[in-house]
Design an enzyme around this catalytic site. Sequence first.
Site, mmCIF file in Angstrom:
data_model
loop_
_atom_site.group_PDB
_atom_site.id
_atom_site.type_symbol
_atom_site.label_atom_id
_atom_site.label_comp_id
_atom_site.label_asym_id
_atom_site.label_seq_id
_atom_site.Cartn_x
_atom_site.Cartn_y
_atom_site.Cartn_z
ATOM 1 N N HIS A 211 9.579 -1.381 1.923
ATOM 2 C CA HIS A 211 9.938 -1.543 3.630
ATOM 3 C C HIS A 211 9.763 -2.864 4.102
ATOM 4 C CE1 HIS A 211 5.604 -0.635 2.299
ATOM 5 N NE2 HIS A 211 5.292 -1.622 3.018
ATOM 6 N N SER B 61 0.798 -1.251 -0.042
ATOM 7 C CA SER B 61 -0.189 -0.002 0.205
ATOM 8 C C SER B 61 0.841 1.216 -0.046
ATOM 9 C CB SER B 61 -1.095 -0.068 1.141
ATOM 10 O OG SER B 61 -0.247 -0.179 2.366
ATOM 11 N N HIS C 43 8.728 -5.226 6.833
ATOM 12 C CA HIS C 43 7.895 -5.342 8.177
ATOM 13 C C HIS C 43 8.598 -6.407 9.048
ATOM 14 C CE1 HIS C 43 3.933 -3.789 6.426
ATOM 15 N NE2 HIS C 43 4.497 -4.196 5.446
HETATM 16 P P1 AMP Z 1 2.297 -2.377 3.009
HETATM 17 O O1 AMP Z 1 0.748 -2.676 2.949
HETATM 18 O O2 AMP Z 1 3.230 -3.522 3.007
HETATM 19 O O3 AMP Z 1 2.693 -1.342 1.795
HETATM 20 O O4 AMP Z 1 2.884 -1.624 4.303
HETATM 21 C C1 AMP Z 1 2.574 -0.277 4.513
HETATM 22 C C2 AMP Z 1 2.488 -0.205 6.022
HETATM 23 O O5 AMP Z 1 2.712 1.150 6.350
HETATM 24 C C3 AMP Z 1 0.983 -0.778 6.844
HETATM 25 O O6 AMP Z 1 1.207 -1.751 7.642
HETATM 26 C C4 AMP Z 1 0.684 0.845 7.383
HETATM 27 O O7 AMP Z 1 -0.103 0.441 8.562
HETATM 28 C C5 AMP Z 1 2.144 1.383 7.609
HETATM 29 N N1 AMP Z 1 1.851 2.891 7.720
HETATM 30 C C6 AMP Z 1 1.353 3.667 6.584
HETATM 31 N N2 AMP Z 1 1.405 4.928 7.083
HETATM 32 C C7 AMP Z 1 2.067 5.049 8.093
HETATM 33 C C8 AMP Z 1 2.232 6.002 9.140
HETATM 34 N N3 AMP Z 1 2.216 7.282 8.793
HETATM 35 N N4 AMP Z 1 3.195 5.723 10.078
HETATM 36 C C9 AMP Z 1 3.523 4.294 10.312
HETATM 37 N N5 AMP Z 1 2.958 3.461 9.778
HETATM 38 C C10 AMP Z 1 2.347 3.653 8.606
#
Ligand code: AMP
Length: 116
Positions: A102, A97, A104
Amino acid sequence: MTDSDCIFCKIAGGEIPSDPVYSDEQFYAFRDINPGAPTHVLIIPRKHIAHITDAGPEHRDLLGDMLLRANEIAVQEGLTEKGFRYVLNCGEWGGQSVFHIHLHILGGRALAWPPG
Ligand code: AMP
């Protein structure tokens, strides 16, 4: 190189607040705003790479160093005794998203497999 429209570039640059876990010239790690487990840390390179599949041989050291740094964070967060999980989503069906790579780091409870 950073992307002025990228939320994770802005987080790494301090323009958007976050809960920091680790920071150096190459990487920034912070707590996920919507944690999927008791410990949920994201580690990102400061360099903007949108998808893991955009990485090339020039990113070999960066990606290797990111994993080794993640290992140190996992130790620091107390995850290594019981075990934990790394996840790197790519593209729509992979559940990505935010289009800045990144890793996790998820732990603190037993995690189900396979993912949904
Ligand atoms: P992905 O779905 O693998 O792209 O992971 C994106 C992650 O970023 C999700 O787990 C979101 O909860 C996290 N995320 C989005 N915006 C923020 C933010 N401002 N601070 C910390 N985490 C975020």
